[in-house]
Write an enzyme that holds these catalytic residues in place. Structure first.
Site, PDB file in Angstrom:
ATOM      1  N   ARG A 104      16.523 -41.635  21.790  1.00 60.13           N
ATOM      2  CA  ARG A 104      17.791 -41.729  22.677  1.00 60.13           C
ATOM      3  C   ARG A 104      17.402 -43.632  23.113  1.00 60.13           C
ATOM      4  O   ARG A 104      16.961 -42.856  24.234  1.00 60.13           O
ATOM      5  CB  ARG A 104      18.286 -41.361  23.727  1.00 60.13           C
ATOM      6  CG  ARG A 104      19.661 -41.115  24.507  1.00 60.13           C
ATOM      7  CD  ARG A 104      20.042 -40.345  25.533  1.00 60.13           C
ATOM      8  NE  ARG A 104      20.833 -40.489  26.500  1.00 60.13           N
ATOM      9  CZ  ARG A 104      21.147 -41.068  27.733  1.00 60.13           C
ATOM     10  NH1 ARG A 104      20.030 -40.798  28.238  1.00 60.13           N
ATOM     11  NH2 ARG A 104      22.011 -40.925  27.954  1.00 60.13           N
ATOM     12  N   HIS A 145      24.368 -48.242  29.510  1.00 59.48           N
ATOM     13  CA  HIS A 145      23.398 -47.274  30.508  1.00 59.48           C
ATOM     14  C   HIS A 145      23.238 -49.136  32.005  1.00 59.48           C
ATOM     15  O   HIS A 145      22.781 -49.132  32.298  1.00 59.48           O
ATOM     16  CB  HIS A 145      21.728 -46.746  29.798  1.00 59.48           C
ATOM     17  CG  HIS A 145      21.556 -45.778  30.795  1.00 59.48           C
ATOM     18  ND1 HIS A 145      20.874 -44.849  30.294  1.00 59.48           N
ATOM     19  CD2 HIS A 145      21.559 -45.887  32.031  1.00 59.48           C
ATOM     20  CE1 HIS A 145      21.051 -44.528  30.675  1.00 59.48           C
ATOM     21  NE2 HIS A 145      20.445 -44.843  32.203  1.00 59.48           N
ATOM     22  N   GLU A 173      26.620 -41.317  31.840  1.00 57.97           N
ATOM     23  CA  GLU A 173      27.084 -41.081  33.425  1.00 57.97           C
ATOM     24  C   GLU A 173      28.427 -41.839  34.428  1.00 57.97           C
ATOM     25  O   GLU A 173      28.195 -43.155  35.097  1.00 57.97           O
ATOM     26  CB  GLU A 173      26.194 -41.291  34.789  1.00 57.97           C
ATOM     27  CG  GLU A 173      24.662 -40.479  33.990  1.00 57.97           C
ATOM     28  CD  GLU A 173      23.324 -40.131  34.746  1.00 57.97           C
ATOM     29  OE1 GLU A 173      23.841 -40.992  35.484  1.00 57.97           O
ATOM     30  OE2 GLU A 173      22.527 -39.350  34.305  1.00 57.97           O
ATOM     31  N   ASN A 212      23.103 -34.579  31.011  1.00 57.75           N
ATOM     32  CA  ASN A 212      22.327 -34.808  31.788  1.00 57.75           C
ATOM     33  C   ASN A 212      21.729 -34.480  33.136  1.00 57.75           C
ATOM     34  O   ASN A 212      23.387 -33.873  33.733  1.00 57.75           O
ATOM     35  CB  ASN A 212      22.664 -36.491  32.555  1.00 57.75           C
ATOM     36  CG  ASN A 212      22.015 -37.242  31.204  1.00 57.75           C
ATOM     37  OD1 ASN A 212      22.280 -37.412  29.908  1.00 57.75           O
ATOM     38  ND2 ASN A 212      22.861 -38.693  32.084  1.00 57.75           N
ATOM     39  N   TYR A 215      19.642 -32.625  36.333  1.00 52.94           N
ATOM     40  CA  TYR A 215      18.189 -32.426  37.554  1.00 52.94           C
ATOM     41  C   TYR A 215      18.745 -31.394  37.844  1.00 52.94           C
ATOM     42  O   TYR A 215      17.184 -30.699  37.973  1.00 52.94           O
ATOM     43  CB  TYR A 215      18.554 -34.497  37.937  1.00 52.94           C
ATOM     44  CG  TYR A 215      17.941 -35.480  36.858  1.00 52.94           C
ATOM     45  CD1 TYR A 215      16.783 -35.789  36.465  1.00 52.94           C
ATOM     46  CD2 TYR A 215      19.361 -35.648  35.902  1.00 52.94           C
ATOM     47  CE1 TYR A 215      15.970 -36.617  35.471  1.00 52.94           C
ATOM     48  CE2 TYR A 215      18.330 -37.029  35.432  1.00 52.94           C
ATOM     49  CZ  TYR A 215      17.184 -37.486  34.699  1.00 52.94           C
ATOM     50  OH  TYR A 215      17.442 -38.140  33.970  1.00 52.94           O
ATOM     51  N   GLU A 268      19.641 -35.843  29.154  1.00 57.11           N
ATOM     52  CA  GLU A 268      18.103 -36.457  29.921  1.00 57.11           C
ATOM     53  C   GLU A 268      18.327 -35.070  31.071  1.00 57.11           C
ATOM     54  O   GLU A 268      19.251 -34.157  31.066  1.00 57.11           O
ATOM     55  CB  GLU A 268      19.363 -37.316  30.791  1.00 57.11           C
ATOM     56  CG  GLU A 268      18.818 -38.537  30.604  1.00 57.11           C
ATOM     57  CD  GLU A 268      19.173 -39.623  31.693  1.00 57.11           C
ATOM     58  OE1 GLU A 268      19.363 -39.622  32.782  1.00 57.11           O
ATOM     59  OE2 GLU A 268      19.719 -40.975  30.961  1.00 57.11           O
TER      60      GLU A 268
END
Ligand code: FCB
Length: 515
Positions: free
Chosen positions: A100, A143, A188, A317, A319, A397
């Site tokens: 990606r 991005h 995002e 994504n 985290y 991600e």
């Protein structure tokens, strides 16, 4: 690149020893599940003004004194523009199935309008190298690197930027449409809109809740317009976007004020983007939160129908999640880059909402390690949004920065990252077993790179980059990832043995952090 038999064998031995000490059981990955790695243009390419590229907002921002830790910029970064062949070869040796990456708008349309053929030549070389190596390209169009020329005309808070985005997307598709089948529009948009235009921690560094909301709407409009345009060109493309999510828990579920604090964060980060795409409307509670900040002035008839154009794939994504309260904690997780610019909360309407640390392990970003949140997130997305739309999920991600310490050969024995990847992959498998169609996982990142306002101070890669020599050295985590790809088996952290895998429940501790 240093991946010769000796170093990799020695490192593989270490990785095996680690897996022995960490695992009591092996878990098979689902059939057809794709394992990849991710990067983004500005974070790795360098070649700032090479072959016609002009500045993006990140060039301008990173050259602004006090904006990025130690004044770092992406001028050279990992020099991937010149070293892409070596990088693709290393991915191939690790067995990476999909890559990606993002294309740089300022390389393809330097002034925001005219197409620079040389910029497209680069991405054509990259995609051809990937295909030759048997690696499936996964292309992200945006991005975070808006051409500075478009920011000078108002940036994302201006509606016209969405139209320019479609033009740019079609120019990339003109060149690569016959070779790339998965196209995601945005990475995002929450960060582009609210970290860029409201908190000011990211480019272009504005600090306006109203501009953040306008930017969010126009980003999503650009997404919807691009999905429609690409779909009408080729019905076989896999189209979608990547959103970043938190899992917002109230510190005290019995306290209505804490429940409302978590609702605001969930609304202004997750549902603000999910609801327009999957339900064709902004959530009523979010509209109430942001009333008076002008969002409604930007939403024209038909916009939400455009934004809710059906998508095939949602990139997730993840985290970490967070615990939120109306009360401040006694001690906080910091997480803010040590820059001299003043910033404010990215949330347009969450004053008085405080994040509380939960005593979980943290990465060097001060981000809590919370793998179970990923399972909860994927199940929720499927049940509330993607399932009924027939949209599949990919984790686009997930990854961790740690304080890597290379040995004399540049090898990093990053046991914590090995554990991080395994525990999160295991959480993805939990979601698949619960019936969620998650089809792949991309580790962030393939290699250490320019981590936005943190510059090169934070390392997320499974491959170490020596920024003095540009030498790439796979870390233990890269070798472990290669082993997972090869064997399709995941060694999981044993809960019976009391190992901490981050699955503790949220609890109020202490701290002083506003979201
Ligand atoms: C995400 C970004 C990515 C990287 C990781 C750590 O928010 O998409 O570029 O910086 O965080």
């Amino acid at each position: 690149m240093t991946l010769n038999a000796t170093s990799s064998d020695r490192a593989a031995d270490r990785a095996e020893q680690q897996s022995g000490s960490l695992s009591a059981a092996a878990r098979r990955l689902p059939e057809g599940f794709v394992l990849g790695v991710a990067t983004a243009a500005y974070q790795i390419e360098g070649a700032r003004h090479v072959e016609g590229r002009a500045d993006s907002i990140w060039d301008t921002f990173s050259h602004t004194p006090g904006a990025v830790v130690d004044g770092h910029t992406g001028d050279v970064a990992c020099d991937h523009y010149h070293r892409f062949a070596e990088d693709v070869a290393l991915m191939q040796r690790l067995g990476v199935q999909s890559y990606r990456f993002s294309t740089s708008w300022a390389r393809v349309c330097p002034d925001g309008r005219a197409v620079n053929a040389k910029g497209l030549d680069f991405y054509e070389r990259l995609v051809d190298a990937l295909l030759t190596a048997g690696i499936t390209p996964w292309l992200t169009l945006y991005h975070w690197d808006l051409p500075q020329a478009l920011e000078d005309r108002g940036g994302w808070p201006v509606r016209e930027t969405a139209d320019r985005f479609v033009d740019y997307a079609l120019a990339v598709h003109d060149r690569l449409g016959d070779r790339v089948s998965t196209w995601t529009t945005l990475n995002e948009p929450w960060c582009s809109a609210f970290v860029g235009y409201t908190s000011g921690e990211h480019a272009p560094g504005r600090q306006s809740p109203a501009d953040g909301l306008a930017a969010a709407h126009h980003l999503m409009l650009g997404h919807g317009q691009t999905v429609r345009a690409l779909r009408s060109r080729d019905a076989n493309l896999q189209l979608g976007l990547t959103l970043n999510f938190t899992v917002a828990d109230p510190v005290d579920p019995a306290d209505p004020c804490d429940v409302d604090a978590a609702r605001r964060v969930d609304g202004q980060m997750n549902r603000m983007f999910l609801d327009p795409v999957f339900r064709g409307q902004y959530p009523a509670d979010v509209l109430a939160d942001v009333a008076g900040l002008g969002l409604e002035h930007h939403v024209r008839p038909g916009d939400l129908a455009t934004i809710s154009a059906p998508i095939d794939v949602l990139g997730v994504n993840y985290y970490n999640g967070g615990a939120f309260s109306h009360l401040p904690p006694v001690t906080a997780l910091s997480g803010a880059p040590a820059t001299t610019r003043q910033t404010r909360s990215p949330f347009p309407a969450a004053d008085g909402v405080h994040g509380h640390p939960r005593g979980l392990p943290v990465t060097s970003m001060d981000w809590e390690v919370q793998p179970e949140g990923l399972t909860r997130l994927l199940v929720r997305l499927h049940e509330e949004y993607t399932g009924r739309a027939g949209t599949t999920l990919h984790v686009t991600e997930n990854g961790a920065a740690f304080d890597d310490r290379p040995d004399e050969q540049g090898f990093v024995d990053d046991r914590a990252r090995v554990e991080y990847v395994r525990s999160h992959l295991s959480s993805v498998v939990d979601a698949v077993e619960a019936g969620v169609p998650v089809q792949g996982y991309f580790y962030w990142s393939f290699m250490d790179n320019f981590e936005w306002a943190w510059g090169y101070a934070k390392r997320f890669g499974i491959v170490r980059v020596d920024y003095d020599t540009q030498e790439r050295t796979p870390k233990a985590s890269a070798l472990d990832y290669a082993r997972i790809i090869r064997t399709r088996e995941l060694a999981v952290v044993s809960r019976e043995r009391g190992e901490d895998d981050g699955r503790r429940s949220p609890q109020a501790t202490s701290g002083v952090s506003d979201v």
